[in-house]
Design a protein around this motif. Structure first.
Motif, short mmCIF file in Angstrom:
data_model
loop_
_atom_site.label_atom_id
_atom_site.label_comp_id
_atom_site.label_asym_id
_atom_site.label_seq_id
_atom_site.Cartn_x
_atom_site.Cartn_y
_atom_site.Cartn_z
N VAL A 1 -11.01 -13.19 70.82
CA VAL A 1 -10.39 -13.88 69.73
C VAL A 1 -9.39 -14.98 70.42
O VAL A 1 -8.71 -14.48 71.11
N TYR A 2 -9.57 -16.10 69.71
CA TYR A 2 -8.66 -17.13 69.97
C TYR A 2 -7.88 -17.76 68.74
O TYR A 2 -8.54 -17.86 67.60
N LYS A 3 -6.62 -18.11 68.98
CA LYS A 3 -5.86 -18.90 67.94
C LYS A 3 -5.72 -20.27 68.49
O LYS A 3 -5.29 -20.56 69.66
N LEU A 4 -6.13 -21.16 67.69
CA LEU A 4 -6.08 -22.63 68.19
C LEU A 4 -5.21 -23.22 67.18
O LEU A 4 -5.22 -23.05 66.01
N VAL A 5 -4.57 -24.29 67.74
CA VAL A 5 -3.95 -25.47 66.74
C VAL A 5 -4.43 -26.84 67.28
O VAL A 5 -4.26 -27.04 68.42
N ILE A 6 -5.13 -27.40 66.41
CA ILE A 6 -6.01 -28.68 66.89
C ILE A 6 -5.08 -29.95 66.15
O ILE A 6 -5.35 -29.74 64.90
N ASP A 7 -4.17 -30.78 66.64
CA ASP A 7 -3.51 -31.79 65.96
C ASP A 7 -2.93 -31.19 64.62
O ASP A 7 -3.03 -31.63 63.48
N GLY A 8 -2.37 -30.01 64.70
CA GLY A 8 -1.39 -29.58 63.72
C GLY A 8 -2.16 -28.59 62.91
O GLY A 8 -1.51 -27.89 62.13
N GLN A 9 -3.53 -28.47 62.96
CA GLN A 9 -4.34 -27.70 61.96
C GLN A 9 -4.61 -26.20 62.88
O GLN A 9 -5.05 -26.15 63.98
N GLU A 10 -4.40 -25.21 62.12
CA GLU A 10 -4.46 -23.87 62.75
C GLU A 10 -5.73 -23.18 62.54
O GLU A 10 -6.34 -23.39 61.20
N TYR A 11 -6.57 -22.57 63.47
CA TYR A 11 -7.69 -21.97 63.36
C TYR A 11 -7.41 -20.65 64.22
O TYR A 11 -6.86 -20.45 65.18
N GLU A 12 -8.45 -19.62 63.73
CA GLU A 12 -8.47 -18.17 64.57
C GLU A 12 -10.16 -18.14 64.52
O GLU A 12 -10.63 -18.00 63.40
N ARG A 13 -10.37 -17.77 65.52
CA ARG A 13 -12.04 -17.72 65.93
C ARG A 13 -12.32 -16.66 66.88
O ARG A 13 -11.71 -16.41 68.04
N GLN A 14 -13.43 -15.88 66.85
CA GLN A 14 -13.93 -14.84 67.70
C GLN A 14 -15.03 -15.58 68.03
O GLN A 14 -15.78 -16.20 67.72
N ALA A 15 -15.03 -16.19 69.61
CA ALA A 15 -15.69 -16.92 70.12
C ALA A 15 -16.31 -16.51 71.60
O ALA A 15 -15.58 -15.60 72.30
#
Length: 292
Positions: free
Chosen positions: A175-189
């Motif tokens: 499971v990864y928590k990402l912030v891309i240019d201010g937008q938050e995402y959580e993904r099992q990758a």
């Protein structure tokens, strides 16, 4: 008559599993010696290529040529970023992703002759926790494969295939928590690749529309997928169609943060490195000159 350009060939003697005993002779036959004054150095340890490139800047060389794979290119490019000394490439690696993208010939003599034109392009440089990359950085499955490959005695595509099979048999998505240019995402990758150029190497395209000089990185999230889908995933890689897979999500960005529960094995242009559980990734637009 103009002075000849001084160029340093930095040779990785073990890259790609190919011997390079005749390389100097090849250069002297293919390089325009009326325009160029070549010098040759072989690397002997990790980061040696970077050290040689830094010395070349101080010694006023006109170019440094990486004779190796993406790892050698990374070491030299990392030293040359922000300087007015361009990087040249004679592809001698296992994948040669950056050289393939730039259209540099895989044939040794043809790649050397390409240098005679001395035409350059400005390319972007990614940074992950201050470590520079020019092709692709990633974590998850592909980073584990890079770590396995680095510890194997078999080089070249066969060794890479062996590492893929070994890692695939025991790898589990995270499971990864990402912030891309201010937008938050959580993904099992299954894995996350941050692509400056489209392909890993050997014409395996993870980010088909990535560009090396657009000031943007492509964050490629490969979601958990059933094993029976693997042949189709491989097909997408070599058909330049990963963006059409239901299991791949590609998000462009300039400032990327990735957080996991524990430390990460990350590959940086194919070379494995252990970093912390918090990764910060940025891009320096058109910060390196490359002869192509």
């Amino acid at each position: 008559m103009a002075a000849r350009k001084r160029i340093l060939f930095v040779i990785n003697p073990i890259s790609g599993g190919r011997r390079k005993n005749a390389f100097k002779k090849q250069v002297l036959a293919a390089l325009d010696l009326e325009k160029f004054d070549p010098t040759f150095q072989q690397t002997t340890h990790a980061n040696h290529a970077r050290e040689l490139a830094l010395d070349a800047i101080q010694e006023k060389y006109d170019a440094v040529i990486a004779v190796g794979g993406d790892g050698t290119i990374n070491e030299i490019g990392s030293a040359l970023v922000g300087s007015n000394v361009p990087l040249g490439i004679v592809p001698e690696g296992s994948g040669n992703g950056l050289a393939l993208y730039l259209g540099i010939p895989m044939n040794e003599a043809a790649a050397i002759r390409r240098i005679n034109k001395f035409e350059t392009v400005d390319v972007d440089c990614g940074e992950i926790n201050k470590h520079k990359f020019f092709n692709i950085a990633g974590l998850g499955f592909d980073a584990s494969v890079s770590e396995s490959f680095a510890n194997d005695t078999i080089r070249g595509p066969l060794g890479y295939l062996k590492s893929i099979i070994n890692v695939l048999s025991k790898y589990k998505p995270k499971v990864y928590k990402l912030v891309i240019d201010g937008q938050e995402y959580e993904r099992q990758a299954f894995m996350i690749s941050v692509a400056n150029s489209p392909q890993y190497g050997n014409n395996a395209y993870i980010a088909p529309h990535a560009s090396i000089n657009d000031g943007i990185l492509d964050v490629c999230i490969v979601h958990k997928f059933p094993l029976y889908i693997l042949p189709m995933m491989v097909f997408h890689l070599f058909n330049r169609s990963t963006d059409q897979s239901d299991y791949v999500e590609i998000i462009p960005g300039k400032h990327i943060q990735i957080q996991t529960d524990d430390s990460n094995i990350v590959h940086i242009d194919g070379e494995p490195l252990e970093l912390s559980n918090e990764l910060e990734i940025t891009i320096q637009s058109k910060s390196l000159q490359v002869i192509c």
